[in-house]
Design an enzyme around this catalytic site. Structure first.
Site, PDB file in Angstrom:
ATOM      1  N   ARG A   1     -16.011   0.173  -2.311  1.00  0.00           N
ATOM      2  CA  ARG A   1     -15.126   1.321  -2.499  1.00  0.00           C
ATOM      3  C   ARG A   1     -15.908   2.639  -2.570  1.00  0.00           C
ATOM      4  NH1 ARG A   1     -13.381  -3.091  -4.849  1.00  0.00           N
ATOM      5  NH2 ARG A   1     -11.248  -3.751  -4.409  1.00  0.00           N
TER       6      ARG A   1
ATOM      7  N   TYR B   1       0.856  -1.183   0.000  1.00  0.00           N
ATOM      8  CA  TYR B   1       0.000   0.000   0.000  1.00  0.00           C
ATOM      9  C   TYR B   1       0.897   1.239   0.000  1.00  0.00           C
ATOM     10  CZ  TYR B   1      -4.090  -2.857   1.300  1.00  0.00           C
ATOM     11  OH  TYR B   1      -5.110  -3.776   1.327  1.00  0.00           O
TER      12      TYR B   1
END
Length: 328
Positions: free
Chosen positions: A208, A56
């Protein structure tokens, strides 16, 4: 805070987990100070499961969490870490490296960046087609025996892979996308998990942000711009589903985000939803979802508003879909 256990052999964690990916720019700019404050607020509210990945923003997320967790009792939270995603400068991870040597090397980096002496659940982010899952899990088992990892987890793999991995060492949970509009796991994967006593940590419960009731498009750096579900007519169709869901949420006295989180949590006590809140405002909205009881009538109304398979577009760009163990 309610709690749930990750599978039959895993740790007890909060019934809602915090996914930290969005704090490192995946959906556009994220404010560092606010991200750290959100982690603190989650911990103070009793959230004990925090999920990250070593890829990430190529370590940024782990370093951020190190700052946020500094000074906290290590036994007061559980860290779930995905590994193996390969990328380049300015590029998303498109390949995996889950060789045993890589497992141990990447773990050493994660321990250093996070500033901890062990990872609670360590999992390959995707299946590496060049490496037998038995070899990858065997390497994690060695790190468990050495005290650097507590439990084996998996992510985005099919039922056959789950069985093979579990035969090497007990797997405590599978992390996979599961929401009202991503229900492919229900056919084969979820029954397999339940047969073997493996839990499910569900990411993407708000798709999302698509089914959160709060979706706003057009932020620079937002990878959703490349997702088929957020493109053109697909987006228009999918947001119409959200409008139908809004009516159910209003009747329940909840927000859409709370309703869809509650729906995932209601699918079984062996499921822990992960919420990717990057602000205290979104975290504050998500937490009451655990207190919502959905009646059979509520569940029927939700199903009518968003029938299984009703969303349009894949959940990932085509280049990513081939790495998934199940589809949409």
């Amino acid at each position: 805070m309610q709690t749930r256990t990750l599978g039959s052999t895993g740790p007890t964690v909060s019934a809602l987990g915090l996914g930290a990916m969005s704090m490192s720019g995946s959906y556009g700019h994220a404010d560092r100070k606010e991200s750290i404050a959100t982690v603190h607020a989650a911990l103070d509210a009793g959230v004990t499961l925090i999920d990250t990945g070593d890829f990430y923003a190529m370590g940024h997320n782990e370093l951020l969490l190190a700052d946020a967790l500094r000074g906290r009792d290590r036994d007061s939270y559980r860290l779930s870490v995905k590994f193996g995603g390969l990328a380049g400068p300015g590029l998303p991870p498109l390949q995996q490296d889950c060789r045993p040597a890589a497992v141990k090397n990447l773990l050493a980096y994660s321990l250093t960046r996070l500033g901890v002496d062990h990872i609670d659940v360590y999992r390959p982010a995707r299946l590496d087609p060049a490496v037998p899952i038995e070899d990858t899990v065997g390497a994690i088992k060695e790190m468990i025996d050495a005290g650097y990892v507590r439990h084996v987890g998996l992510s985005e793999v099919d039922a056959a892979t789950i069985r093979r991995a579990h035969a090497v060492h007990p797997v405590v949970d599978l992390q996979i996308e599961y929401s009202l509009i991503s229900r492919a796991v229900e056919a084969e994967v979820l029954p397999t998990l339940r047969e073997l006593g493996i839990g499910l940590t569900a990411y993407g419960v708000l798709a999302r942000g698509l089914i959160s009731g709060n979706y706003v498009a057009g932020k620079p750096g937002d990878f959703r711009a490349h997702s088929p579900r957020f493109a053109g007519e697909n987006l228009e169709h999918n947001l119409a589903l959200v409008r139908a869901l809004q009516k159910v949420a209003d009747a329940k006295g909840a927000t859409v985000a709370q309703l869809v989180i509650a729906w995932v949590a209601a699918q079984g006590d062996d499921i822990v939803p992960l919420v990717g809140a990057r602000t205290r405002e979104r975290l504050t909205e998500a937490l009451p979802a655990l207190d919502i009881t959905l009646t059979p009538q509520d569940l029927g109304a939700i199903e009518e508003a968003v029938p299984a398979g009703s969303a349009l577009g894949d959940r990932y760009p085509s280049a990513f879909m081939s790495s998934l163990g199940v589809g949409n």
